[in-house]
Enzyme design. Structure first.
Site, PDB file in Angstrom:
ATOM      1  N   GLY A 233      -5.203   6.242  -5.956  1.00  0.00           N
ATOM      2  CA  GLY A 233      -4.593   7.634  -5.605  1.00  0.00           C
ATOM      3  C   GLY A 233      -5.440   8.755  -6.045  1.00  0.00           C
ATOM      4  O   GLY A 233      -4.948   9.963  -5.991  1.00  0.00           O
ATOM      5  N   GLU A 268      -6.906   0.281  -8.257  1.00  0.00           N
ATOM      6  CA  GLU A 268      -6.987   0.201  -6.741  1.00  0.00           C
ATOM      7  C   GLU A 268      -7.686   1.460  -6.122  1.00  0.00           C
ATOM      8  O   GLU A 268      -6.993   1.919  -5.251  1.00  0.00           O
ATOM      9  CB  GLU A 268      -5.727  -0.191  -5.887  1.00  0.00           C
ATOM     10  CG  GLU A 268      -5.089  -1.378  -6.780  1.00  0.00           C
ATOM     11  CD  GLU A 268      -3.694  -1.909  -5.782  1.00  0.00           C
ATOM     12  OE1 GLU A 268      -3.295  -1.264  -5.412  1.00  0.00           O
ATOM     13  OE2 GLU A 268      -3.274  -2.733  -6.296  1.00  0.00           O
ATOM     14  N   GLY A 270      -9.644   4.216  -3.739  1.00  0.00           N
ATOM     15  CA  GLY A 270     -10.372   4.126  -2.452  1.00  0.00           C
ATOM     16  C   GLY A 270     -10.951   5.194  -2.382  1.00  0.00           C
ATOM     17  O   GLY A 270     -12.246   5.479  -2.485  1.00  0.00           O
ATOM     18  N   ARG A 271     -10.140   6.525  -2.123  1.00  0.00           N
ATOM     19  CA  ARG A 271     -10.862   7.895  -1.755  1.00  0.00           C
ATOM     20  C   ARG A 271     -11.792   8.210  -3.076  1.00  0.00           C
ATOM     21  O   ARG A 271     -12.855   8.822  -2.529  1.00  0.00           O
ATOM     22  CB  ARG A 271      -9.671   8.972  -1.797  1.00  0.00           C
ATOM     23  CG  ARG A 271     -10.021  10.185  -1.211  1.00  0.00           C
ATOM     24  CD  ARG A 271      -8.701  10.978  -1.370  1.00  0.00           C
ATOM     25  NE  ARG A 271      -7.487  10.581  -1.048  1.00  0.00           N
ATOM     26  CZ  ARG A 271      -7.057  10.767  -0.007  1.00  0.00           C
ATOM     27  NH1 ARG A 271      -7.756  11.438   0.930  1.00  0.00           N
ATOM     28  NH2 ARG A 271      -5.740  10.205   0.347  1.00  0.00           N
ATOM     29  N   ARG A 307      -7.656  12.742  10.163  1.00  0.00           N
ATOM     30  CA  ARG A 307      -6.905  13.223   9.186  1.00  0.00           C
ATOM     31  C   ARG A 307      -6.386  14.761   9.379  1.00  0.00           C
ATOM     32  O   ARG A 307      -5.233  15.001   8.872  1.00  0.00           O
ATOM     33  CB  ARG A 307      -7.773  13.401   7.624  1.00  0.00           C
ATOM     34  CG  ARG A 307      -8.121  11.875   7.201  1.00  0.00           C
ATOM     35  CD  ARG A 307      -8.767  11.691   5.868  1.00  0.00           C
ATOM     36  NE  ARG A 307      -7.838  12.047   4.923  1.00  0.00           N
ATOM     37  CZ  ARG A 307      -7.627  13.244   4.163  1.00  0.00           C
ATOM     38  NH1 ARG A 307      -8.439  14.153   4.454  1.00  0.00           N
ATOM     39  NH2 ARG A 307      -6.458  13.523   3.397  1.00  0.00           N
ATOM     40  N   TYR A 311      -2.388  14.846   8.926  1.00  0.00           N
ATOM     41  CA  TYR A 311      -2.092  15.237   7.818  1.00  0.00           C
ATOM     42  C   TYR A 311      -2.443  16.806   7.548  1.00  0.00           C
ATOM     43  O   TYR A 311      -2.162  17.481   6.425  1.00  0.00           O
ATOM     44  CB  TYR A 311      -2.553  14.799   6.535  1.00  0.00           C
ATOM     45  CG  TYR A 311      -2.605  13.344   6.506  1.00  0.00           C
ATOM     46  CD1 TYR A 311      -1.527  12.361   6.497  1.00  0.00           C
ATOM     47  CD2 TYR A 311      -3.958  12.606   6.736  1.00  0.00           C
ATOM     48  CE1 TYR A 311      -1.579  11.017   6.488  1.00  0.00           C
ATOM     49  CE2 TYR A 311      -3.921  11.315   6.588  1.00  0.00           C
ATOM     50  CZ  TYR A 311      -2.587  10.625   6.769  1.00  0.00           C
ATOM     51  OH  TYR A 311      -2.733   9.079   6.587  1.00  0.00           O
ATOM     52  N   CYS A 338      -7.242  15.217  25.100  1.00  0.00           N
ATOM     53  CA  CYS A 338      -6.234  15.796  25.667  1.00  0.00           C
ATOM     54  C   CYS A 338      -4.995  16.018  24.863  1.00  0.00           C
ATOM     55  O   CYS A 338      -3.919  15.112  25.235  1.00  0.00           O
ATOM     56  CB  CYS A 338      -5.986  15.043  26.895  1.00  0.00           C
ATOM     57  SG  CYS A 338      -7.469  14.871  27.951  1.00  0.00           S
ATOM     58  N   GLU A 339      -5.019  16.280  23.602  1.00  0.00           N
ATOM     59  CA  GLU A 339      -3.794  16.606  22.692  1.00  0.00           C
ATOM     60  C   GLU A 339      -4.323  18.054  21.859  1.00  0.00           C
ATOM     61  O   GLU A 339      -5.513  18.298  21.639  1.00  0.00           O
ATOM     62  CB  GLU A 339      -3.941  15.531  21.674  1.00  0.00           C
ATOM     63  CG  GLU A 339      -3.706  14.237  22.094  1.00  0.00           C
ATOM     64  CD  GLU A 339      -2.165  13.760  22.058  1.00  0.00           C
ATOM     65  OE1 GLU A 339      -1.526  14.511  21.545  1.00  0.00           O
ATOM     66  OE2 GLU A 339      -2.186  12.523  22.579  1.00  0.00           O
ATOM     67  N   TYR A 367     -10.767   6.884   4.758  1.00  0.00           N
ATOM     68  CA  TYR A 367      -9.696   7.128   5.819  1.00  0.00           C
ATOM     69  C   TYR A 367     -10.440   8.061   6.887  1.00  0.00           C
ATOM     70  O   TYR A 367      -9.846   8.793   7.610  1.00  0.00           O
ATOM     71  CB  TYR A 367      -8.570   7.995   5.174  1.00  0.00           C
ATOM     72  CG  TYR A 367      -8.070   7.152   4.117  1.00  0.00           C
ATOM     73  CD1 TYR A 367      -7.341   5.845   4.265  1.00  0.00           C
ATOM     74  CD2 TYR A 367      -8.174   7.529   2.879  1.00  0.00           C
ATOM     75  CE1 TYR A 367      -7.065   5.101   3.044  1.00  0.00           C
ATOM     76  CE2 TYR A 367      -7.685   6.954   1.580  1.00  0.00           C
ATOM     77  CZ  TYR A 367      -7.254   5.766   1.821  1.00  0.00           C
ATOM     78  OH  TYR A 367      -6.764   4.960   0.698  1.00  0.00           O
TER      79      TYR A 367
HETATM   80  N1  LLP Z   1      -3.271   0.810  -3.377  1.00  0.00           N
HETATM   81  C1  LLP Z   1      -2.346   0.905  -2.530  1.00  0.00           C
HETATM   82  C2  LLP Z   1      -1.391   0.036  -2.828  1.00  0.00           C
HETATM   83  C3  LLP Z   1      -2.366   2.102  -1.592  1.00  0.00           C
HETATM   84  O1  LLP Z   1      -1.266   2.081  -0.678  1.00  0.00           O
HETATM   85  C4  LLP Z   1      -3.500   2.795  -1.349  1.00  0.00           C
HETATM   86  C5  LLP Z   1      -3.542   3.854  -0.254  1.00  0.00           C
HETATM   87  C6  LLP Z   1      -4.611   2.704  -2.396  1.00  0.00           C
HETATM   88  C7  LLP Z   1      -4.181   1.549  -3.500  1.00  0.00           C
HETATM   89  C8  LLP Z   1      -5.557   3.509  -2.422  1.00  0.00           C
HETATM   90  O2  LLP Z   1      -5.409   4.782  -2.549  1.00  0.00           O
HETATM   91  P1  LLP Z   1      -6.494   5.990  -2.662  1.00  0.00           P
HETATM   92  O3  LLP Z   1      -7.352   5.814  -4.061  1.00  0.00           O
HETATM   93  O4  LLP Z   1      -7.644   6.055  -1.656  1.00  0.00           O
HETATM   94  O5  LLP Z   1      -5.802   7.154  -2.744  1.00  0.00           O
HETATM   95  N2  LLP Z   1      -4.899   7.875   5.252  1.00  0.00           N
HETATM   96  C9  LLP Z   1      -4.330   8.876   4.168  1.00  0.00           C
HETATM   97  C10 LLP Z   1      -4.552   7.960   2.810  1.00  0.00           C
HETATM   98  C11 LLP Z   1      -3.409   6.908   2.727  1.00  0.00           C
HETATM   99  C12 LLP Z   1      -3.238   5.778   1.545  1.00  0.00           C
HETATM  100  C13 LLP Z   1      -2.674   4.665   1.665  1.00  0.00           C
HETATM  101  N3  LLP Z   1      -2.659   3.965   0.548  1.00  0.00           N
HETATM  102  C14 LLP Z   1      -5.424   9.987   3.953  1.00  0.00           C
HETATM  103  O6  LLP Z   1      -6.284   9.955   4.933  1.00  0.00           O
HETATM  104  O7  LLP Z   1      -5.189  10.989   3.248  1.00  0.00           O
END
Ligand code: LLP
Length: 404
Positions: A233, A268, A270-271, A307, A311, A338-339, A367
């Site tokens: 997150g 965990e 990601g971003r 995105r 969002y 076409c949106e 993402y």
């Molecule tokens: N762990 C769990 C259980 C999650 O559901 C997620 C993201 C992460 C870790 C990783 O989160 P991060 O560090 O990447 O924030 N598509 C959206 C973001 C959706 C996130 C879903 N879960 C966007 O493009 O902003």
């Protein structure tokens, strides 16, 4: 990414050259930025050496995950496909955690066979199912239970996961009940408490609150958790001068928590690992000036980068060649789909653009490609990894024949 002699460059490669050689739209990733992000992440939390499980959903490119694996990271997966991909990329199963509210029997069975570190369960029914399958396999399975801490992550509602109205995890009351269920099961070993309150979090306070909730619950359970998985997150700054997450304060809060509980922390992210690593290179197909609005029509569309449409996200957009002429008009940057939501951004006083010019959308490593689709039967872009002056194709562009 910087301009050298008015030309936009990633590491040592000119965007113009990439566009000419590989065509557009094209995703490319900077190896140097990836390396820096992982090293910064480790440094931020080095005093307690956490297990860092990269959230595969943010970027599912096999070769990119392989590079991430080489830095010693594990994986957070949410489907059988992601688990297979993490294993294929060489990630040690003992560094893989499996999250998600709807794991099927097949997925649970596969995860047990692959002997991954943890299945983080999100409901009583799921725990029953893990128990049932483990019994048939005559195995003892390590699990975690995901707590819904009812904490507001102060982020977009669409990517908020830790409030009681969200579908994720179980509440405190249920959590306490499930502990005794697990303690009485011969086939389940409850090793972890997991939480993940949302994504793109830029304020450390929700994390502090979440840790307080977790702290109180652990005390109530009297259970010894080998791992506390505090999810991902961590937000990144998409716009110049925007707020940044204070890692120092987050680290202090975790260290305070660890003084009260001796456990291994799992992250965990990601971003924060791949977000600013990625760029989407696109060509201006047409410029269209209507009575009310002016449009820059790109060859990238919402299917390539969802995105903004999903969002209302805004990705910094830059021209590949800097020119001094500035346009006084406002232009909406749109794709050919076409949106009406197929729109990336609206820019005023942007430099004057011409048809066939190249523009780059930044911070699309997380993402971006992983949310892409074949909507309007558009083949997915090629993905490139840039390492110094070297360009490597890490996933080929789809062909129309792949879609027929
Ligand atoms: N762990 C769990 C259980 C999650 O559901 C997620 C993201 C992460 C870790 C990783 O989160 P991060 O560090 O990447 O924030 N598509 C959206 C973001 C959706 C996130 C879903 N879960 C966007 O493009 O902003």
């Amino acid at each position: 990414m910087k301009y050298i002699k008015k030309k936009l460059i990633i590491d040592k490669v000119k965007i113009e050259d990439i566009a000419r050689k590989f065509n557009t739209p094209t995703y490319c990733y900077s190896y140097a930025q990836l390396k820096k992000n992982i090293s910064d992440f480790k440094k931020n939390f080095k005093s307690f050496s956490p297990l860092i499980c990269f959230a595969i959903k943010s970027n599912t490119n096999l070769n990119l995950i392989r590079e991430i694996q080489k830095f010693g990271l594990g994986a957070d997966v949410v489907s059988m496909g992601e688990l297979m991909m993490a294993l294929k990329a060489g990630i040690n199963p003992k560094k893989i955690v499996f999250s998600g509210v709807g794991k099927t029997s097949k997925e649970i069975s596969y995860a047990i066979d692959k002997k991954i570190l943890l299945i983080n369960a999100e409901s009583k029914s799921e725990i029953n199912e893990i128990d049932r399958i483990a019994k048939i396999k005559k195995k003892k399975v390590q699990i975690g239970i995901r707590l819904n801490p009812n904490t507001d992550a102060k982020t977009l509602s669409q990517i908020s996961t830790g409030k009681k109205e969200n579908k994720f995890g179980v509440n405190e009351k249920e959590f306490l009940k499930l502990i005794s269920y697990c303690q009485n099961s011969k086939n389940i070993n409850l090793e972890c408490l997991s939480v993940h309150i949302g994504s793109q979090i830029l304020d450390h306070k929700p994390y502090e609150k979440m840790l307080n909730v977790v702290d109180k619950i652990i005390v109530k359970t009297k259970h010894k958790f080998k791992f506390i998985d505090i999810g991902g997150g961590m937000g990144i700054s998409y716009e110049k001068g925007s707020k940044k997450l204070n890692y120092r304060k987050y680290n202090i809060a975790i260290k305070k928590f660890l003084k009260r509980h001796s456990t291994k922390i799992i992250f965990e992210p990601g971003r924060s690992i791949v977000g600013d690593v990625g760029y989407l290179i696109s060509k201006v197909i047409y410029i269209k000036e209507n009575e009310k609005k002016n449009f820059i029509i790109l060859d990238a569309a919402m299917n390539d980068l969802m995105r903004p449409a999903l969002y209302g996200a805004n990705h910094k957009t830059l021209p590949s060649i800097k020119r001094s002429r500035i346009s006084k008009k406002t232009y909406e940057f749109v794709g050919p789909i076409c949106e009406s939501t197929d729109k990336f951004t609206s820019l005023k006083k942007f430099q004057k653009l011409y048809e066939k010019d190249i523009v780059v959308m930044c911070d699309v490593g997380a993402y971006g490609m992983s949310l892409s689709s074949n909507y309007n039967l558009r083949p997915k872009p090629v993905e490139l990894l840039i390492k110094g002056s070297k360009i490597r194709v890490i996933k080929k562009r789809q062909k129309h024949s792949d879609l027929m």
